[in-house]
Design an enzyme around this catalytic site. Structure first.
Site, PDB file in Angstrom:
ATOM      1  N   HIS A   1      -2.361  -3.977   5.086  1.00 53.34           N
ATOM      2  CA  HIS A   1      -2.134  -3.555   6.474  1.00 53.34           C
ATOM      3  C   HIS A   1      -3.445  -3.151   7.134  1.00 53.34           C
ATOM      4  CE1 HIS A   1      -2.503   0.894   5.884  1.00 53.34           C
ATOM      5  NE2 HIS A   1      -2.325   0.528   4.629  1.00 53.34           N
TER       6      HIS A   1
ATOM      7  N   CYS B   1       0.846  -1.196   0.000  1.00 56.86           N
ATOM      8  CA  CYS B   1       0.000   0.000   0.000  1.00 56.86           C
ATOM      9  C   CYS B   1       0.884   1.249   0.000  1.00 56.86           C
ATOM     10  CB  CYS B   1      -0.905  -0.002   1.227  1.00 56.86           C
ATOM     11  SG  CYS B   1      -2.053   1.406   1.257  1.00 56.86           S
TER      12      CYS B   1
ATOM     13  N   ARG C   1       2.978   4.744   6.368  1.00 54.85           N
ATOM     14  CA  ARG C   1       3.395   3.996   7.564  1.00 54.85           C
ATOM     15  C   ARG C   1       3.873   2.588   7.246  1.00 54.85           C
ATOM     16  NH1 ARG C   1      -2.290   4.566  10.344  1.00 54.85           N
ATOM     17  NH2 ARG C   1      -2.775   4.052   8.171  1.00 54.85           N
TER      18      ARG C   1
ATOM     19  N   ASP D   1       0.437   3.766   1.698  1.00 46.41           N
ATOM     20  CA  ASP D   1       0.402   4.344   3.046  1.00 46.41           C
ATOM     21  C   ASP D   1       1.824   4.619   3.567  1.00 46.41           C
ATOM     22  OD1 ASP D   1       0.224   4.477   6.009  1.00 46.41           O
ATOM     23  OD2 ASP D   1      -1.887   3.984   5.664  1.00 46.41           O
TER      24      ASP D   1
ATOM     25  N   CYS E   1      -5.979   0.283   6.958  1.00 40.24           N
ATOM     26  CA  CYS E   1      -5.766   0.795   5.600  1.00 40.24           C
ATOM     27  C   CYS E   1      -6.893   1.762   5.204  1.00 40.24           C
ATOM     28  CB  CYS E   1      -5.714  -0.369   4.616  1.00 40.24           C
ATOM     29  SG  CYS E   1      -5.380   0.148   2.919  1.00 40.24           S
TER      30      CYS E   1
HETATM   31 CO    CO Z   1      -3.386   1.218   3.023  1.00 44.71          CO
END
Ligand code: CO
Length: 212
Positions: A99, A43, A47, A45, A102
């Site tokens: 994750h 992803c 993090r 993302d 998400c």
């Molecule tokens: Co995500």
């Protein structure tokens, strides 16, 4: 106060100095080329950075990231990364990493108008539809989103095995395994989900591609 953008260069110079201190030939070696054994589809993302969370170094993982780690069959970017990594880099393992928490998954569970990204999220809604009975039965919103994260990873792993790229690699006796992983942003732990797939035996016959 400096912005995060302005700090990028300071951070970079410090990283170069630290890296050279650990291994003076690090960049010289990497400049000769890459032979990463793993393709990571994760992803976007912020993090969930592939190298940091796995303790790997530049040169070890070939990475493709998009919203909610999707394997969309008309996505030329994903297909190009997949083809290049399987046929040129000859990776031996492909990972789909989702994750918990998400944003893409949570947004797909909602009905808010979000513009262009709605078209992307619709693929996640399709995963929901495939598993509607199980997901509808989960009343807690966080648990429902967590389960959709897991099911989405399993479906994207399956989507990878449907591609002619992966099927041809198996037919040509290349060692290639596809794995599903889920990362927990709450504790940093990465776990496998489902089992690894390393041949076409589980694919329904209508997905199988004949030899050219
Ligand atoms: Co995500």
């Amino acid at each position: 106060m400096k912005s995060t953008y302005e700090k990028l260069f300071e951070g970079n110079r410090k990283w170069v100095a630290d890296t050279l201190q650990r291994d003076p030939t690090f960049f010289e070696k990497l400049s000769k080329g890459q032979t990463p054994p793993v393709l990571w589809i994760g992803c976007s993302d912020s993090r969930v950075p592939a190298n940091e969370i796995t303790g790997t170094l530049p040169g070890e993982i070939f990475v493709h990231r998009n919203i909610a780690n999707m394997v969309i069959h008309t996505d030329m970017s994903m297909l190009s990364v997949l083809d290049y990594s399987v046929n040129i880099l000859e990776v031996t393992d492909i990972v789909v990493c989702g994750h918990y928490g998400c944003g893409g998954i949570v947004a797909a569970l909602d009905n808010k108008p979000l513009g262009i990204v709605e078209n992307w999220l619709r693929h996640i809604k399709d995963v929901y539809r495939l598993h509607q009975r199980e997901l509808d039965a989960i009343k807690d919103e966080e648990l429902k989103a967590n389960r959709l994260v897991e099911l989405n990873v399993l479906e994207q792993v399956f989507d990878l095995t449907k591609t002619s790229i992966v099927q041809n690699a198996w037919r040509n006796k290349k060692k290639l395994s596809v794995h599903g992983l889920v990362y927990d942003v709450k504790n940093g732990i990465l776990n496998e989900i489902g089992h690894s797939i390393n041949n076409s035996s589980e694919l329904p016959k209508y997905y199988l591609v004949d030899e050219i």
